[in-house]
Scaffold this active site. Structure first.
Site, PDB file in Angstrom:
ATOM      1  N   TYR A  61     -13.588  -3.451  10.031  1.00  0.00           N
ATOM      2  CA  TYR A  61     -12.191  -2.842  10.235  1.00  0.00           C
ATOM      3  C   TYR A  61     -11.691  -3.044  11.716  1.00  0.00           C
ATOM      4  CZ  TYR A  61      -8.663   1.073   9.695  1.00  0.00           C
ATOM      5  OH  TYR A  61      -7.486   1.727   9.445  1.00  0.00           O
ATOM      6  N   GLY A 118       0.749  -1.274  -0.052  1.00  0.00           N
ATOM      7  CA  GLY A 118       0.050  -0.031  -0.006  1.00  0.00           C
ATOM      8  C   GLY A 118       0.909   1.290   0.067  1.00  0.00           C
ATOM      9  N   ALA A 119       1.896   1.070  -0.639  1.00  0.00           N
ATOM     10  CA  ALA A 119       3.075   2.382  -0.589  1.00  0.00           C
ATOM     11  C   ALA A 119       2.866   3.306  -1.701  1.00  0.00           C
ATOM     12  CB  ALA A 119       4.408   1.634  -0.693  1.00  0.00           C
ATOM     13  N   ASP A 163      -2.186  -7.317  -5.745  1.00  0.00           N
ATOM     14  CA  ASP A 163      -3.419  -7.336  -4.723  1.00  0.00           C
ATOM     15  C   ASP A 163      -3.128  -8.303  -3.446  1.00  0.00           C
ATOM     16  OD1 ASP A 163      -5.526  -7.874  -3.131  1.00  0.00           O
ATOM     17  OD2 ASP A 163      -7.021  -8.028  -4.869  1.00  0.00           O
ATOM     18  N   THR A 167     -12.411  -5.156  13.729  1.00  0.00           N
ATOM     19  CA  THR A 167     -12.087  -6.486  13.885  1.00  0.00           C
ATOM     20  C   THR A 167     -10.824  -6.953  13.086  1.00  0.00           C
ATOM     21  OG1 THR A 167     -14.548  -7.180  13.900  1.00  0.00           O
ATOM     22  CG2 THR A 167     -12.922  -8.908  13.218  1.00  0.00           C
ATOM     23  N   ALA A 168     -10.525  -6.510  11.913  1.00  0.00           N
ATOM     24  CA  ALA A 168      -9.315  -6.573  11.238  1.00  0.00           C
ATOM     25  C   ALA A 168      -8.029  -6.080  12.166  1.00  0.00           C
ATOM     26  CB  ALA A 168      -9.500  -6.075   9.747  1.00  0.00           C
ATOM     27  N   LYS A 169      -8.364  -5.070  12.547  1.00  0.00           N
ATOM     28  CA  LYS A 169      -7.059  -4.356  13.041  1.00  0.00           C
ATOM     29  C   LYS A 169      -6.864  -4.865  14.591  1.00  0.00           C
ATOM     30  CE  LYS A 169      -6.062  -1.445  10.131  1.00  0.00           C
ATOM     31  NZ  LYS A 169      -4.830  -1.545   9.326  1.00  0.00           N
TER      32      LYS A 169
HETATM   33  P1  NAP Z   1      -4.571   5.173   2.223  1.00  0.00           P
HETATM   34  O1  NAP Z   1      -4.064   6.746   1.734  1.00  0.00           O
HETATM   35  O2  NAP Z   1      -5.956   4.871   1.636  1.00  0.00           O
HETATM   36  O3  NAP Z   1      -3.591   4.122   1.344  1.00  0.00           O
HETATM   37  C1  NAP Z   1      -3.906   2.706   1.430  1.00  0.00           C
HETATM   38  C2  NAP Z   1      -2.916   2.130   0.089  1.00  0.00           C
HETATM   39  O4  NAP Z   1      -3.481   0.563   0.069  1.00  0.00           O
HETATM   40  C3  NAP Z   1      -3.631   2.541  -1.124  1.00  0.00           C
HETATM   41  O5  NAP Z   1      -2.345   3.050  -2.054  1.00  0.00           O
HETATM   42  C4  NAP Z   1      -4.439   1.755  -1.769  1.00  0.00           C
HETATM   43  O6  NAP Z   1      -4.351   1.323  -3.235  1.00  0.00           O
HETATM   44  C5  NAP Z   1      -3.573   0.180  -1.265  1.00  0.00           C
HETATM   45  N1  NAP Z   1      -4.290  -0.881  -1.154  1.00  0.00           N
HETATM   46  C6  NAP Z   1      -5.671  -1.130  -0.979  1.00  0.00           C
HETATM   47  N2  NAP Z   1      -6.178  -2.401  -1.116  1.00  0.00           N
HETATM   48  C7  NAP Z   1      -4.918  -3.038  -1.520  1.00  0.00           C
HETATM   49  C8  NAP Z   1      -4.557  -4.421  -1.892  1.00  0.00           C
HETATM   50  N3  NAP Z   1      -5.605  -5.296  -1.801  1.00  0.00           N
HETATM   51  N4  NAP Z   1      -3.317  -4.837  -2.314  1.00  0.00           N
HETATM   52  C9  NAP Z   1      -2.555  -3.790  -2.342  1.00  0.00           C
HETATM   53  N5  NAP Z   1      -2.671  -2.317  -2.181  1.00  0.00           N
HETATM   54  C10 NAP Z   1      -3.890  -2.184  -1.551  1.00  0.00           C
HETATM   55  O7  NAP Z   1      -4.429   4.707   3.666  1.00  0.00           O
HETATM   56  P2  NAP Z   1      -3.546   5.487   4.761  1.00  0.00           P
HETATM   57  O8  NAP Z   1      -4.381   6.182   5.552  1.00  0.00           O
HETATM   58  O9  NAP Z   1      -2.072   5.460   4.131  1.00  0.00           O
HETATM   59  O10 NAP Z   1      -3.407   3.972   5.576  1.00  0.00           O
HETATM   60  C11 NAP Z   1      -2.558   2.853   5.577  1.00  0.00           C
HETATM   61  C12 NAP Z   1      -2.715   1.897   6.640  1.00  0.00           C
HETATM   62  O11 NAP Z   1      -2.778   2.655   7.773  1.00  0.00           O
HETATM   63  C13 NAP Z   1      -3.997   1.043   6.473  1.00  0.00           C
HETATM   64  O12 NAP Z   1      -3.618  -0.351   6.750  1.00  0.00           O
HETATM   65  C14 NAP Z   1      -4.831   1.766   7.382  1.00  0.00           C
HETATM   66  O13 NAP Z   1      -5.883   1.123   7.907  1.00  0.00           O
HETATM   67  C15 NAP Z   1      -3.970   2.268   8.418  1.00  0.00           C
HETATM   68  N6  NAP Z   1      -4.468   3.323   9.337  1.00  0.00           N
HETATM   69  C16 NAP Z   1      -4.398   4.421   8.991  1.00  0.00           C
HETATM   70  C17 NAP Z   1      -5.050   5.515   9.832  1.00  0.00           C
HETATM   71  C18 NAP Z   1      -5.153   7.112   8.973  1.00  0.00           C
HETATM   72  O14 NAP Z   1      -5.684   7.864  10.081  1.00  0.00           O
HETATM   73  N7  NAP Z   1      -4.971   7.352   8.021  1.00  0.00           N
HETATM   74  C19 NAP Z   1      -5.338   5.203  11.100  1.00  0.00           C
HETATM   75  C20 NAP Z   1      -5.229   4.088  11.441  1.00  0.00           C
HETATM   76  C21 NAP Z   1      -4.656   3.094  10.722  1.00  0.00           C
HETATM   77  P3  NAP Z   1      -5.489   2.088  -4.057  1.00  0.00           P
HETATM   78  O15 NAP Z   1      -5.242   3.540  -4.028  1.00  0.00           O
HETATM   79  O16 NAP Z   1      -5.305   1.467  -5.388  1.00  0.00           O
HETATM   80  O17 NAP Z   1      -6.827   1.620  -3.502  1.00  0.00           O
END
Ligand code: NAP
Length: 253
Positions: free
Chosen positions: A154, A13-14, A63, A156-158
């Site tokens: 979400y 997800g980078a 994926d 549950t997953a976390k």
């Molecule tokens: P984000 O901006 O939505 O980025 C997530 C990335 O994951 C996107 O580039 C997305 O690709 C990719 N992705 C989604 N499904 C995928 C799959 N099946 N295989 C490979 N890549 C996939 O999210 P973020 O806010 O940076 O969050 C990153 C992590 O931190 C997540 O696990 C999130 O649950 C966790 N988190 C975030 C927050 C927050 O406040 N932001 C808080 C707690 C935890 P697409 O763009 O193509 O969909």
């Protein structure tokens, strides 16, 4: 880790958000980085930024919830960058809804990306870490693991990721591999922007409202998470394993 060990990391997800910040930080710290996201083309910006700063990176489309794509992605990183000894399981999605409105698809897709994805990636990468007798896995949990309205899937997953973290720490410790989780609070990314839109607030107002409830009176930025990931991945953190670090501007656990 000795100099002869490969310094190769995979961050899922980078393409953007927290994953992009972690990938860039690890590149600064001397790692070649496999930048994994759903589509190879969406990884281009992160890869370009790493290369422009003098680092090495490889864009890989996969994926994380699909076994064949995960195995191919990890194999490609190993072939082109070297044995991956660091894995950051960061890819994530939200499909928020109250329980009575949550569909089977909402449930299955969130569990598949976060939980199955982290399981598959860890299983594929551990082989390289155990061979090298050194490794680091960092899983992205969330304060939502403690419960959050509208996020049965979400949260549950976390919470599940915290169990995975502790179990892998127990299984892999004897190979010099540590496994930890970071549980972020509110971080400014597209994910939180989408939540603001869903609740009908401007992203700015949403951030201000969130900051007012956070003890340090600000919302987080992706670099706040990258800093903690960098520490957990460093040699200095070799006695830290099976832990969940809440990075939320206050105590949420
Ligand atoms: P984000 O901006 O939505 O980025 C997530 C990335 O994951 C996107 O580039 C997305 O690709 C990719 N992705 C989604 N499904 C995928 C799959 N099946 N295989 C490979 N890549 C996939 O999210 P973020 O806010 O940076 O969050 C990153 C992590 O931190 C997540 O696990 C999130 O649950 C966790 N988190 C975030 C927050 C927050 O406040 N932001 C808080 C707690 C935890 P697409 O763009 O193509 O969909």
């Amino acid at each position: 880790m000795t100099q002869s060990n490969p310094r190769v990391a995979i961050v899922t997800g980078a393409a953007r958000g927290i994953g992009a910040a972690v990938a860039k930080r690890l590149a600064q710290d001397g790692f070649a980085v496999g930048v994994v996201d759903l589509h190879e083309s969406s990884c281009a910006d992160t890869v370009k930024e790493i290369e422009a700063a003098g680092g090495r990176a490889l864009a890989v489309g996969a994926d994380v919830s699909k076994t064949d794509q995960v195995d191919a992605a990890v194999g490609r990183v190993a072939d082109q960058l070297g044995a991956p000894t660091v894995l950051v399981n960061n890819a994530g999605i939200t499909r928020d809804n109250l329980l009575f409105k949550m569909t089977d698809e909402d449930w299955d897709s969130v569990i598949a990306v976060h939980l199955r994805g982290s399981f598959l990636m860890s299983r594929a990468a551990q082989k390289y870490m155990t061979e090298q007798k050194w490794g680091r896995i960092v899983n992205l949990s969330s304060v939502s693991a403690l419960g959050n309205r509208g996020q049965a899937n979400y949260s549950t997953a976390k919470a599940g990721l915290q169990g995975l973290t502790k179990t892998l720490a127990i299984e892999l410790g004897k190979f010099g591999v540590t496994v930890n989780a970071i549980a972020p609070g509110f971080i400014v990314t597209d994910m939180t922007a989408a939540t603001a839109e869903r609740v009908g607030m401007s992203f700015e107002d949403f951030q201000q409202a969130a900051a007012a409830e956070i003890p340090v009176r600000r919302v987080g930025v992706p670099e706040d998470i990258a800093n903690v990931a960098a520490f957990l991945i460093s040699d200095e953190a070799s006695f830290v394993s099976g832990q969940v670090i809440y990075v939320a501007g206050g105590p949420r656990a």
